[in-house]
Write a protein that holds these residues in place. Structure first.
Motif, PDB file in Angstrom:
ATOM      1  N   HIS A 236      38.713  18.971 -87.968  1.00 35.79           N
ATOM      2  CA  HIS A 236      39.964  19.102 -87.211  1.00 35.79           C
ATOM      3  C   HIS A 236      40.491  17.723 -86.810  1.00 35.79           C
ATOM      4  N   PHE A 237      39.585  16.842 -86.401  1.00 36.78           N
ATOM      5  CA  PHE A 237      39.950  15.476 -86.016  1.00 36.78           C
ATOM      6  C   PHE A 237      40.573  14.731 -87.205  1.00 36.78           C
TER       7      PHE A 237
ATOM      8  N   LEU B 208      44.083  16.055 -87.842  1.00 35.44           N
ATOM      9  CA  LEU B 208      45.041  15.626 -86.819  1.00 35.44           C
ATOM     10  C   LEU B 208      45.510  14.188 -87.039  1.00 35.44           C
ATOM     11  N   PHE B 209      44.599  13.335 -87.497  1.00 36.24           N
ATOM     12  CA  PHE B 209      44.905  11.902 -87.584  1.00 36.24           C
ATOM     13  C   PHE B 209      44.787  11.381 -89.010  1.00 36.24           C
TER      14      PHE B 209
END
Length: 435
Positions: free
Chosen positions: A225-226, A229-230
């Protein structure tokens, strides 16, 4: 994120990035925390392996790097360890021809691992990738955002980590063109067991790039997920380090001895001879361009040229007999100042040559080439030799460096490297001045 049943061995998408990930499953109770899905019928530690290729620039390059990484992985593992391995390969490009060729070769060479469920291939369709600047799909991620190509790399890893999250308790990332130290599964398990009382987020079994990074599988959903997101913000290695600090591991944990190394050269699958051309390191061995010949057994995984490479690869053979040799024939005769030969494993010192000598050869002849004359440089002591070449010999150009077996030796032999140092121009002028 969806992976259809057609994803495995899909012929509808190619690969600009190849990912091989290793996941190590420790029996439940060996460490606290984390919901994991135990492998059916498996109580022993378990590992799934991952390999990364060089992005979309990989198109048109030799797919042998992945095959050799897979071969090294399985060759470095015992039968018992292989039963604890799950290799997960993410095919993440749209080059159909490349994908067909790669999957066909993997299927041919590793059919037993595939049938045993130890080797899995997945593919995330382009439509599953985030939209970048209004353009959907994996290609858009790769090409948009002002050339930040690491976006696709991050998203590819996010998909793969999401898929791997429930396979085991631990997840190990290795990179492209990597070879593995013998029994790396057992060494990783021993290290994890030794660190059991101490909390950690990331263990590093290599100091090169993204090779040999071990995670808890329970952290993979959050990490995936991290990355999503980035994915446009930073390269993968920077995001992983930032994720580690967010989970309150401030400093890296380097686990020695290192178990994974980058293979700098690309071998071929045909014949016993390989021409090796490498960049010279002014502060280390120069290993001028050469061909490597041997009459020792070939394992099908480690090849003679690997003993002469300037990376950490090695040549593996077995059941050697007196008179067996490994010979480096230089493309052009060279004045050498030093020769170093190392045998035996870097991890435990096993598989060293019990009795052998190194010879310098002159006047190349024949096909395959050999040298008409030779002289003894020195004997190996405990499987190693590091010798400065005497002044009287150093003035003559050397054409061959030969490692000769002098006693029968059952079991395996690992020739780690043969390193050569050339005399530089300054030394040669000094020598000429003496005369």
């Amino acid at each position: 994120m969806r992976f259809s049943s057609r994803s495995c061995f899909a012929a509808s998408a190619g690969i600009a990035l190849l990912w091989l990930f290793i996941t190590l499953q420790i029996p439940r109770g060996a460490e606290d925390g984390g919901d994991v899905m135990p492998m059916k019928g498996r109580a022993a530690p378990r590992l799934a392996v991952g390999n990364r290729s060089a992005g979309w620039g990989w198109r048109g390059q030799d797919p042998s790097s992945l095959l050799y990484t897979l071969a090294s992985l399985y060759n470095a593992s015992s039968t018992a360890e292989q039963k604890r391995l799950t290799v997960l390969v993410h095919l993440a490009d749209s080059d159909l021809a490349w994908l067909k060729d790669t999957t066909a070769r993997i299927s041919s060479l590793f059919s037993s691992q595939i049938l045993a469920g130890q080797l899995l291939l997945i593919h995330a369709p382009p439509a599953a990738y985030p939209t970048v600047n209004g353009s959907p799909g994996a290609g858009a991620v790769a090409e948009a955002d002002h050339g930040k190509g690491y976006s696709k790399q991050n998203v590819d890893h996010a998909f793969l980590m999401s898929f791997a999250a429930k396979l085991s308790d631990y997840f190990l990332l290795i990179g492209d063109t990597v070879f593995c130290a013998p029994n790396f599964v057992t060494h990783i398990y021993s290290k994890v067991t030794a660190l059991k009382p101490s909390p950690w987020v990331l263990l590093e079994f290599s100091n090169v790039g993204l090779i040999g990074k071990l995670f808890h599988s329970r952290d993979l959903p959050a990490l995936a997920h991290f990355l999503l997101l980035f994915h446009k913000e930073k390269p993968l290695d920077k995001l992983i380090l930032h994720f580690r600090t967010l989970l309150v591991q401030e400093n890296p944990i380097l686990c020695r001895p290192f178990l994974f190394y980058h293979r700098s050269s690309r071998p071929t699958f045909d014949g016993k001879e390989d021409t090796v051309v490498q960049k010279k390191n002014p502060y280390g061995p120069s290993n001028p361009p050469a061909s490597v010949f041997t009459d020792m057994n070939l394992s099908g995984t480690h090849f003679p040229w690997e003993a002469y490479a300037l990376d950490e690869s090695f040549f593996w053979t077995n059941d050697i007999r007196p008179g067996n040799h490994l010979t480096v024939v230089l493309n052009h005769p060279a004045r050498l100042s030093r020769v170093q030969v190392m045998t035996g494993s870097i991890v435990e010192g096993k598989f060293a040559l019990s009795k052998g000598q190194v010879q310098l050869g002159y006047d190349p002849q024949g096909m395959p080439q050999d040298c008409a004359s030779s002289e003894l440089l020195g004997w190996l002591v405990e499987g190693q030799m590091d010798r400065e070449i005497p002044q009287e010999s150093a003035s003559y150009p050397v054409s061959c460096v030969r490692l000769v077996v002098k006693a029968r030796q059952a079991g395996g032999l690992m020739i780690r490297h043969i390193y050569l140092w050339e005399k530089d121009a300054t030394e040669e002028k000094k020598d000429q001045g003496r005369w």
